[in-house]
Motif scaffolding. Structure first.
Motif, PDB file in Angstrom:
ATOM      1  N   ILE A 110       0.978  -1.245   0.186  1.00 14.71           N
ATOM      2  CA  ILE A 110      -0.029  -0.057  -0.098  1.00 14.71           C
ATOM      3  C   ILE A 110       1.158   1.307  -0.217  1.00 14.71           C
ATOM      4  CG2 ILE A 110      -1.825   1.443   1.422  1.00 14.71           C
ATOM      5  CD1 ILE A 110      -2.922  -1.598   2.241  1.00 14.71           C
ATOM      6  N   TYR A 111       1.882   1.218   0.724  1.00 13.35           N
ATOM      7  CA  TYR A 111       3.051   2.423   0.815  1.00 13.35           C
ATOM      8  C   TYR A 111       3.520   2.642  -0.314  1.00 13.35           C
ATOM      9  CZ  TYR A 111       7.353   4.547   2.046  1.00 13.35           C
ATOM     10  OH  TYR A 111       8.456   5.435   2.102  1.00 13.35           O
ATOM     11  N   THR A 155       4.033   6.144  -4.281  1.00 14.78           N
ATOM     12  CA  THR A 155       3.998   6.520  -6.003  1.00 14.78           C
ATOM     13  C   THR A 155       2.478   6.395  -5.986  1.00 14.78           C
ATOM     14  OG1 THR A 155       3.679   4.182  -6.447  1.00 14.78           O
ATOM     15  CG2 THR A 155       5.886   5.018  -6.143  1.00 14.78           C
ATOM     16  N   HIS A 156       2.035   6.719  -7.516  1.00 14.60           N
ATOM     17  CA  HIS A 156       0.629   6.665  -7.882  1.00 14.60           C
ATOM     18  C   HIS A 156       0.389   5.542  -8.597  1.00 14.60           C
ATOM     19  CE1 HIS A 156       0.439  11.337  -7.212  1.00 14.60           C
ATOM     20  NE2 HIS A 156       0.796  10.741  -6.314  1.00 14.60           N
ATOM     21  N   ALA A 157       0.866   4.341  -8.391  1.00 10.06           N
ATOM     22  CA  ALA A 157       0.775   3.078  -9.210  1.00 10.06           C
ATOM     23  C   ALA A 157      -0.730   2.784  -9.010  1.00 10.06           C
ATOM     24  CB  ALA A 157       1.811   2.177  -8.837  1.00 10.06           C
ATOM     25  N   MET A 158      -1.385   2.997  -7.858  1.00 10.80           N
ATOM     26  CA  MET A 158      -2.635   2.469  -7.598  1.00 10.80           C
ATOM     27  C   MET A 158      -3.594   3.740  -6.969  1.00 10.80           C
ATOM     28  SD  MET A 158      -3.342  -0.653  -8.202  1.00 10.80           S
ATOM     29  CE  MET A 158      -2.565  -1.689  -9.241  1.00 10.80           C
ATOM     30  N   TRP A 163      -9.894   8.600  -7.256  1.00 10.02           N
ATOM     31  CA  TRP A 163      -9.688   9.776  -6.852  1.00 10.02           C
ATOM     32  C   TRP A 163      -9.159  10.045  -5.489  1.00 10.02           C
ATOM     33  CZ3 TRP A 163     -10.343  13.166 -10.606  1.00 10.02           C
ATOM     34  CH2 TRP A 163     -11.009  13.144 -11.792  1.00 10.02           C
ATOM     35  N   VAL A 164      -7.978   9.152  -5.226  1.00  8.42           N
ATOM     36  CA  VAL A 164      -7.303   9.388  -3.973  1.00  8.42           C
ATOM     37  C   VAL A 164      -6.528  10.634  -4.121  1.00  8.42           C
ATOM     38  CG1 VAL A 164      -5.402   8.464  -2.717  1.00  8.42           C
ATOM     39  CG2 VAL A 164      -6.711   6.889  -4.060  1.00  8.42           C
ATOM     40  N   GLU A 214      -4.500  12.187   1.234  1.00  5.24           N
ATOM     41  CA  GLU A 214      -4.511  10.948   1.564  1.00  5.24           C
ATOM     42  C   GLU A 214      -3.373   9.891   1.524  1.00  5.24           C
ATOM     43  OE1 GLU A 214      -9.406  10.073   1.016  1.00  5.24           O
ATOM     44  OE2 GLU A 214      -8.139  10.277  -0.743  1.00  5.24           O
ATOM     45  N   ARG A 215      -2.716  10.290   0.471  1.00  3.68           N
ATOM     46  CA  ARG A 215      -1.356   9.609   0.048  1.00  3.68           C
ATOM     47  C   ARG A 215      -0.417  10.047   1.121  1.00  3.68           C
ATOM     48  NH1 ARG A 215      -1.744   7.040  -5.038  1.00  3.68           N
ATOM     49  NH2 ARG A 215      -3.215   7.912  -6.315  1.00  3.68           N
ATOM     50  N   ALA A 216      -0.387  10.961   1.544  1.00  7.92           N
ATOM     51  CA  ALA A 216       0.336  11.839   2.609  1.00  7.92           C
ATOM     52  C   ALA A 216       0.018  10.924   3.767  1.00  7.92           C
ATOM     53  CB  ALA A 216       0.435  13.077   2.779  1.00  7.92           C
ATOM     54  N   ALA A 217      -0.998  10.720   4.118  1.00 12.53           N
ATOM     55  CA  ALA A 217      -1.487   9.949   5.269  1.00 12.53           C
ATOM     56  C   ALA A 217      -0.701   8.692   5.375  1.00 12.53           C
ATOM     57  CB  ALA A 217      -2.973  10.108   5.621  1.00 12.53           C
ATOM     58  N   ILE A 218      -1.013   7.724   4.264  1.00 11.98           N
ATOM     59  CA  ILE A 218      -0.561   6.596   4.023  1.00 11.98           C
ATOM     60  C   ILE A 218       0.909   6.516   4.274  1.00 11.98           C
ATOM     61  CG2 ILE A 218      -0.042   4.892   2.551  1.00 11.98           C
ATOM     62  CD1 ILE A 218      -2.773   5.264   1.110  1.00 11.98           C
ATOM     63  N   VAL A 219       1.616   7.502   3.785  1.00 10.63           N
ATOM     64  CA  VAL A 219       3.125   7.509   3.900  1.00 10.63           C
ATOM     65  C   VAL A 219       3.509   7.801   5.450  1.00 10.63           C
ATOM     66  CG1 VAL A 219       5.397   9.000   3.434  1.00 10.63           C
ATOM     67  CG2 VAL A 219       3.654   8.300   1.643  1.00 10.63           C
ATOM     68  N   ARG A 220       2.870   8.611   6.011  1.00  9.29           N
ATOM     69  CA  ARG A 220       3.166   8.804   7.378  1.00  9.29           C
ATOM     70  C   ARG A 220       2.820   7.690   8.302  1.00  9.29           C
ATOM     71  NH1 ARG A 220       0.229  13.629   6.593  1.00  9.29           N
ATOM     72  NH2 ARG A 220      -1.607  12.830   7.287  1.00  9.29           N
ATOM     73  N   TRP A 221       1.784   7.027   8.153  1.00  8.14           N
ATOM     74  CA  TRP A 221       1.446   5.807   8.756  1.00  8.14           C
ATOM     75  C   TRP A 221       2.413   4.809   8.424  1.00  8.14           C
ATOM     76  CZ3 TRP A 221      -0.341   1.258   5.798  1.00  8.14           C
ATOM     77  CH2 TRP A 221      -0.547   0.355   6.307  1.00  8.14           C
ATOM     78  N   TYR A 222       2.776   4.485   7.188  1.00 12.66           N
ATOM     79  CA  TYR A 222       3.752   3.348   6.942  1.00 12.66           C
ATOM     80  C   TYR A 222       5.032   3.578   7.757  1.00 12.66           C
ATOM     81  CZ  TYR A 222       6.889   0.135   4.969  1.00 12.66           C
ATOM     82  OH  TYR A 222       7.867  -0.822   4.662  1.00 12.66           O
TER      83      TYR A 222
END
Length: 405
Positions: A370-371, A377-380, A387-388, A392-400
């Protein structure tokens, strides 16, 4: 400073790239020499001790090739050995397996619903099974059974069938099929390293000493080379299987893998017969199609319900990381329409790569992917169809990074 997940991903990319390149070189030379050997002609102009010849044209030039069944009566100054393709393919393949399946054992090698194993137990079973494969195969070839080619092939198919079933009782579906491919590839590489090359060295040593080489060494090497020829296509299929859930994530994955070996035999039989000028046995394609249809049917047989299992330690760490609840909501809202047991996206009949993201536990287990694919990246999702948002992508990065850190 390098992001460890990114660096690790590039190490695996480099290993996979090298593995594919070396495999292409080995498979290409193997197919070429089998076709050359089967296509040799006997002519009156053959040199003494030569078994056959072949004229070929390639790259604007003509090649005249003579084969000596045992050896010529002298040792040529320039002798090209074909061995490193096989060695490099196995070494890079094993390195890739270590990187992905040993270091990532909790995610890819072990499935608690199949068998509860520690990482050490799983890795020991994995490495031990590869060694067992070569020892069992070599013993069969050296036994009385080895003198009867058809009987030997049937017994070897039984061994592969048993290993396919056994791997499926121990490892995850993805790892089971990959290991069956590694089991077979180990036999093929060891054929080169432990049988074909040593036999060639004996022949060369005899020539240097002025002795007439024993033809049995060439006959043994030819048998092992023929086995490698018939095993090549199934190994390629098994190495690619981890990309296709319909192959590895089904109830009958072990039987599907076994049937692929039969397809390898029927396909290669057609080409080998053609190269040997023994006609074109078209029935082999009908048999291949029938086996393939059986595989398609097996892949769609409903599976038993999975048993619940505790999260592996790595996934549990990400489930407890700050921001997980927010990320779980993002993923289930943006990704689960496709990554579900029954995808809601038109045209999808199963979750891509069998990745399911419908529950917090499933999301925690796929943290790294997921990270990399939806955070860094924007692969998914493809084309950002759901429409991510950048936030929201930044939140995924912080969490991981919080969970990895």
């Amino acid at each position: 400073m390098f992001d460890l997940a990114v660096l690790w991903e590039w190490v695996m990319i480099a290993a996979r790239w090298t593995h594919v390149i070396t495999a292409i070189a080995w498979i290409g030379s193997s197919f070429y020499f089998i076709a050359l050997d089967l296509g040799l002609r006997k002519t009156p102009s053959l040199p003494p001790l030569a078994h056959g010849e072949e004229w070929q044209v390639h790259g604007g030039g003509f090649y005249h090739i003579n084969k000596y069944l045992v050896a010529p009566d002298f040792l040529p100054e320039h002798l090209t050995w074909f061995k490193w393709e096989a060695y490099a393919t196995w070494l890079t393949g094993f390195a890739l397996m270590v990187l992905l399946y040993y270091f990532g054992a909790d995610l890819f090698l072990i499935d608690p619903t199949v068998m509860e194993l520690t990482v050490g137990q799983a890795v020991t079973l994995s490495a031990g099974s590869l060694a067992f494969g070569w020892l069992a195969y070599d013993a069969l070839c050296r036994s009385a059974i080895g003198r009867h080619q058809t009987l030997l092939m049937l017994v070897l198919f039984g061994l592969l069938l048993a290993m396919a079933w056994g791997y499926a009782q121990v490892f995850s579906g993805r790892a089971a099929l990959l290991h069956l491919g590694a089991f077979t590839a180990t036999i093929m590489s060891a054929n080169v390293f432990l049988t074909i090359m040593p036999n060639q060295r004996i022949v060369v040593a005899d020539l240097k000493a002025g002795r007439r080489p024993d033809p049995k060494y060439g006959e043994i090497a030819k048998q092992r080379s023929l086995h490698n020829n018939y095993l090549t296509l199934p190994v390629i299929f098994l190495m690619l299987s981890n990309h296709y859930p319909l192959v590895f994530a089904t109830e009958w994955n072990w039987l599907i893998a076994s049937l692929v070996f039969l397809m390898g035999v029927t396909i290669r039989h057609w080409f080998n017969s053609r190269h040997a000028r023994k006609g074109k046995p078209w029935w082999t394609w009908a048999a291949t199609a029938a086996i393939f249809l059986a595989i398609v049917w097996l892949s769609s047989v409903p599976m038993r319900a999975d048993e619940a299992a505790a999260l592996p330690p790595g996934a549990a760490r990400f489930a407890a990381a700050p921001g997980f609840d927010e990320v779980a909501d993002i993923v289930m809202g943006r990704c689960s329409m496709c990554h579900a047991a029954e995808p809601g996206w038109d045209g999808l009949h199963w979750p891509p790569r069998n990745v399911r993201l419908e529950t917090p536990d499933q999301i925690a287990q796929e943290a790294r992917r997921i990270y990399l694919q939806a955070g860094l990246t924007h692969a998914m999702p493809p084309g950002n169809l759901s429409w991510v948002e950048p936030e929201e992508r930044a939140a995924i990065v912080r969490w991981y990074r919080a969970g990895a850190g």
